[in-house]
Every structure is written in C-alpha cells, then in structure tokens.
Design a protein around this motif. Sequence first.
Motif, PDB file in Angstrom:
ATOM      1  N   VAL A 136      -1.542  -3.618   6.983  1.00 12.25           N
ATOM      2  CA  VAL A 136      -2.868  -4.236   7.175  1.00 12.25           C
ATOM      3  C   VAL A 136      -2.655  -5.659   7.658  1.00 12.25           C
ATOM      4  O   VAL A 136      -1.716  -6.305   7.242  1.00 12.25           O
ATOM      5  CB  VAL A 136      -3.696  -4.386   5.875  1.00 12.25           C
ATOM      6  N   ASP A 194       0.820  -1.226   0.000  1.00 10.88           N
ATOM      7  CA  ASP A 194       0.000   0.000   0.000  1.00 10.88           C
ATOM      8  C   ASP A 194       0.848   1.268   0.000  1.00 10.88           C
ATOM      9  O   ASP A 194       0.456   2.283   0.578  1.00 10.88           O
ATOM     10  CB  ASP A 194      -0.963   0.016   1.206  1.00 10.88           C
ATOM     11  N   GLN A 220       2.153  -5.989  -3.124  1.00 10.94           N
ATOM     12  CA  GLN A 220       2.526  -6.010  -1.698  1.00 10.94           C
ATOM     13  C   GLN A 220       3.863  -5.267  -1.509  1.00 10.94           C
ATOM     14  O   GLN A 220       4.201  -4.436  -2.321  1.00 10.94           O
ATOM     15  CB  GLN A 220       2.588  -7.441  -1.134  1.00 10.94           C
ATOM     16  N   ARG A 225     -10.408  -3.027   4.893  1.00  3.60           N
ATOM     17  CA  ARG A 225      -9.991  -2.988   6.313  1.00  3.60           C
ATOM     18  C   ARG A 225      -9.222  -1.706   6.619  1.00  3.60           C
ATOM     19  O   ARG A 225      -8.433  -1.247   5.790  1.00  3.60           O
ATOM     20  CB  ARG A 225      -9.061  -4.177   6.623  1.00  3.60           C
ATOM     21  N   VAL A 269       3.341 -12.503   6.715  1.00  4.20           N
ATOM     22  CA  VAL A 269       3.775 -12.103   5.382  1.00  4.20           C
ATOM     23  C   VAL A 269       2.800 -12.679   4.363  1.00  4.20           C
ATOM     24  O   VAL A 269       1.921 -13.467   4.712  1.00  4.20           O
ATOM     25  CB  VAL A 269       5.197 -12.653   5.087  1.00  4.20           C
ATOM     26  N   THR A 270       3.000 -12.320   3.115  1.00  5.49           N
ATOM     27  CA  THR A 270       2.253 -12.988   2.061  1.00  5.49           C
ATOM     28  C   THR A 270       3.089 -14.189   1.604  1.00  5.49           C
ATOM     29  O   THR A 270       4.185 -14.408   2.125  1.00  5.49           O
ATOM     30  CB  THR A 270       1.901 -12.003   0.910  1.00  5.49           C
ATOM     31  N   GLY A 312      -4.297 -12.586   9.382  1.00  6.77           N
ATOM     32  CA  GLY A 312      -4.983 -11.399   8.857  1.00  6.77           C
ATOM     33  C   GLY A 312      -4.843 -11.321   7.352  1.00  6.77           C
ATOM     34  O   GLY A 312      -4.611 -10.255   6.791  1.00  6.77           O
ATOM     35  N   THR A 313      -4.976 -12.476   6.679  1.00  4.06           N
ATOM     36  CA  THR A 313      -4.809 -12.493   5.222  1.00  4.06           C
ATOM     37  C   THR A 313      -6.024 -11.862   4.538  1.00  4.06           C
ATOM     38  O   THR A 313      -7.037 -11.564   5.175  1.00  4.06           O
ATOM     39  CB  THR A 313      -4.672 -13.932   4.674  1.00  4.06           C
ATOM     40  N   THR A 314      -5.916 -11.723   3.228  1.00  2.00           N
ATOM     41  CA  THR A 314      -7.029 -11.155   2.455  1.00  2.00           C
ATOM     42  C   THR A 314      -8.080 -12.223   2.136  1.00  2.00           C
ATOM     43  O   THR A 314      -9.081 -11.924   1.487  1.00  2.00           O
ATOM     44  CB  THR A 314      -6.502 -10.553   1.142  1.00  2.00           C
ATOM     45  N   ASN A 373      -4.961 -10.535  -4.109  1.00  2.00           N
ATOM     46  CA  ASN A 373      -4.796  -9.911  -2.782  1.00  2.00           C
ATOM     47  C   ASN A 373      -4.381  -8.450  -2.944  1.00  2.00           C
ATOM     48  O   ASN A 373      -4.565  -7.634  -2.058  1.00  2.00           O
ATOM     49  CB  ASN A 373      -3.767 -10.670  -1.921  1.00  2.00           C
TER      50      ASN A 373
HETATM   51  P1  IMP Z   1      -2.355 -12.780   1.846  1.00  2.00           P
HETATM   52  O1  IMP Z   1      -1.464 -12.169   0.827  1.00  2.00           O
HETATM   53  O2  IMP Z   1      -3.821 -12.632   1.518  1.00  2.00           O
HETATM   54  O3  IMP Z   1      -1.977 -14.191   2.151  1.00  2.00           O
HETATM   55  O4  IMP Z   1      -2.170 -11.974   3.231  1.00  2.00           O
HETATM   56  C1  IMP Z   1      -0.964 -12.032   3.970  1.00  2.00           C
HETATM   57  C2  IMP Z   1      -0.618 -10.668   4.553  1.00  2.00           C
HETATM   58  O5  IMP Z   1      -0.299  -9.781   3.513  1.00  2.00           O
HETATM   59  C3  IMP Z   1      -1.774 -10.007   5.329  1.00  2.00           C
HETATM   60  O6  IMP Z   1      -1.235  -9.263   6.397  1.00  2.00           O
HETATM   61  C4  IMP Z   1      -2.383  -9.077   4.305  1.00  2.00           C
HETATM   62  O7  IMP Z   1      -3.055  -7.989   4.899  1.00  2.00           O
HETATM   63  C5  IMP Z   1      -1.125  -8.630   3.579  1.00  2.00           C
HETATM   64  N1  IMP Z   1      -1.398  -8.198   2.215  1.00  2.00           N
HETATM   65  C6  IMP Z   1      -1.681  -8.961   1.142  1.00  2.00           C
HETATM   66  N2  IMP Z   1      -1.844  -8.219   0.047  1.00  2.00           N
HETATM   67  C7  IMP Z   1      -1.651  -6.951   0.419  1.00  2.00           C
HETATM   68  C8  IMP Z   1      -1.646  -5.709  -0.304  1.00  2.00           C
HETATM   69  O8  IMP Z   1      -1.846  -5.631  -1.514  1.00  2.00           O
HETATM   70  N3  IMP Z   1      -1.383  -4.605   0.449  1.00  2.00           N
HETATM   71  C9  IMP Z   1      -1.098  -4.657   1.775  1.00  2.00           C
HETATM   72  N4  IMP Z   1      -1.090  -5.792   2.477  1.00  2.00           N
HETATM   73  C10 IMP Z   1      -1.355  -6.925   1.800  1.00  2.00           C
END
Ligand code: IMP
Length: 425
Positions: free
Chosen positions: A270, A13, A221, A300, A235-236, A124-126, A38
């Motif tokens: 986030v 972000d 990300q 969020r 992390v992602t 706290g994933t998406t 995501n």
């Molecule tokens: P995931 O990528 O959905 O598995 O989420 C893992 C972590 O990465 C969480 O803390 C999400 O909030 C964060 N995240 C995933 N994509 C983004 C993005 O585009 N911007 C900011 N945070 C992200």
Amino acid sequence: MGTVAIIGAQWGDEGKGKIVDFLTEKCDYVVRFQGGCNAGHTVVVGDEKYVLHLIPSGILYKNKKCIIGNGVVLDPAALLKEIETLKDKGVEINENLYIAKNCHLIMPYHIVLEEEAEKRKKIGTTKRGIGPCYTDKIARAGIRVVDLLFPEILRSKIKANLELVNFVLENFYKTNTLDEENIFSQYMEYAEKLRKYIIDADIIINDAIDKGKNILFEGAQGTLLDIDHGTYPYVTSSNTVAGGICTGAGVSPKKINNILGVVKAYTTRVGEGPFPTELRDEVGVYLREKGGEYGATTGRPRRCGWLDLVAVKHSLRINGFTGIAITKLDVLDEFEKLKVCVGYKCGEEIFHDFPKEIEILKNCEPIYEELPGWKEKTKGIRDYDKLPKNAKEYLSFIEDFLKVKIQLISTGMKRDEIIVREFPL
Ligand code: IMP
C-alpha cells in the motif's frame, strides 16, 4: 516454549494478526514493540471481525497480558477510541493492558505536519502522525507517556515544541497554527483515562521471561517497510525487523528464541514505492478482489503481484527467521499457472539479492519461475496431507529456495483455518 516474534516478511499486510491470534492461545504476554495506529491487524473470531491498530491482538483472549512497548508511538485519542470499540464488542480491558512509560506520544501537530508534508512529497503514508512523532523522538524533542503524569513538564514541552511547529505551519506551509492550551487540556483528559495502564514495561517483560512465561512479540508492518532495511524512503519510520524488539521492548537479543516470518502466498503493498512483481493487469485486480486486499486502516486498495522470493530472502537474512508461516494460500486456488520471482534483471545485470538502490528496484524486470496451479479448493484445510499435490509443490519450492521450514499454513481467515506442520514456540 519461551519467546516468539511474529514479523512481516514483505510490505506489511501479510496476515500477521491471524497468526498472532492463533499463537496467543499458548502465550501469557503479547507485546507490540514498534509502529503505532498505522497498523491494522484483522482477526476473525467466530462470526465477529476485529481490526486492531494499537492494542496487541492478544486482547481478544481472556487472561493474556498485552503490552504496548516503548518502541511504539502512541496516539492517546486513537487508543481510547480502540478501547471503547472493543469494550462495545464485549472485550474486557482492564488489568490486561499495559503501556510503557517511555513510549512516545503522537501529538495533534504530528498529524498536521504529516498531512502538509504528504501534499509536497508523497510517500503514501497512513497520515497517523507516525513519521513526525519518530522524528521528534530521534531529535530528542519528543513527549513521552510518562510526561502525562507530570502536568507542568507536559505543558512546558508542548509549549517548547509548538514554538517551532507553529512557525513552520504559519511561514512554510502557510496554514493555521495550533493552540497550546487546547492541546494541554486535551492531553490532561487522556492522562486521567490512561493513568492506570502506565507502567515500566521493560521490567514486567523481562521478569515474565525470567519466570519462564511465554511471550509473543507482535510485529507491525513488514521488513520491506523497515526504516533501515526497507525500500527507503518509501518505508515507515520504525524498525519493523526482529532487531526492533530489543530496543522497542527492552529485551536482550539472547532472549528471543523463535522468529516466525509471515509470508503471504503472493505480494501486496500500500502506498508509493517500488514493487518489482506488481501486476497492473486483470490478474492484479483478481488478487485484490479474491484476497480482500484493501487497507485495514485506511481502506486504500492494495497493489498486488506475484510472490517475490528475492525480497523474502532479504527479509530472512535480516531477521534470521527460525520458521515461516504462509498465509492466504487459498487466494491462489483458481490459477492455471503461478509465477514466483527468483531474480531481477536490470539492463544486462542480473540480481539475486534485493538491491538497496531504489532506481534498480523501480526499473528492474522480475525473473520468474512458472509453477502449475492446483485448481482445487484449499480453503479451510487443516491437514497438510489433504492439500492438492501442486499446492504442496508450490510450498516446497518456497522452502527449497529459502532453506527454511514452513511451520504454519493459513487457509482462511478463521482461527482454525490453519495447517500446523511444526509449532513455532
Ligand atoms: P506510515 O507508517 O503511516 O508513515 O506510512 C509509511 C508507509 O508504510 C506507507 O507506504 C504506508 O502505506 C505503509 N504502511 C504503514 N503501516 C502499514 C501497515 O500496517 N500495513 C501496510 N503498509 C503500511
């Protein structure tokens, strides 16, 4: 001219969408190389706001080729929805979009498995199925875009994966199982709609580079969310760093000429995980409201805090930024004083480098330098010399600390609200 990578230097972000959009004008190709839906890249063109999740932001220009590289995990339902939304807004999508054959597909069970896992251990994933899809990829059980073109192979892979998935859903998570036939027929429909976009992306990208075309690699990300170099396990599941381009697009490190790190003038995050400069007071709330810090994908509220240069220095080292772009400087316009983190203190120990230990990051106190604010409007300024003196000092402090040139400064959401000190390509 040549190739340029746009990489988030914080927890995502950072405003990469705006920078990508700005640089796309000079590029022929825009390539995504990791992550999936995501991501939420916000771009404002005129009075219209676009949020892109999977499709490279270059799609908003005519005649730019947009490639979803092999390192991306692709949810076909999300992609088709995004295509429709963009078409409704008059964006042309036809021979300007390509999808790598070796991209992995997000399947419905990835999303269900992630929802269940999040109930037990919150990252706290998406909840877009990103982690479980990469898990299958690494476990060599993934289903790839190319499998959409071979129905019998697709069916047999779905069948094999569902055997284990349904066992886990029924016996471990104690929830409903999924139906093979439903998934297969749904994905065959997607195959028909997506067939025309599927190609050997690595060949197209390398040919374009060899022909001297300008290529932009669009990171999603940020570095601190990188699976290896981020705040693991918060992390992602992909390599968000510049190195991810080589594997995620099939490009040699020798061919990446410029690496632009995007740094927000303060910090946000986030989801769960450590965040040393987080402000849990009214200053944090102010930054969230003034900066519009709400997730572009999930809505969020983002956690907000002061600029953390220890974290950015870590990103600089891992990525080898050849320059940086500072975004959202205007959000800081009204502060009397600004703080910038230059070290951490944990017990008696002082850290000048970003610790790998999550416990240290959770418990450390930031060491701040205090700088005077400028209390003047910078929004929309396009000329560096017109910036207030203290804003220039804030920027010089960042440059001196990181020893890297600030090439771009974004002063608002619109395409032309930007200061160009040095063109990054
Ligand atoms: P995931 O990528 O959905 O598995 O989420 C893992 C972590 O990465 C969480 O803390 C999400 O909030 C964060 N995240 C995933 N994509 C983004 C993005 O585009 N911007 C900011 N945070 C992200």
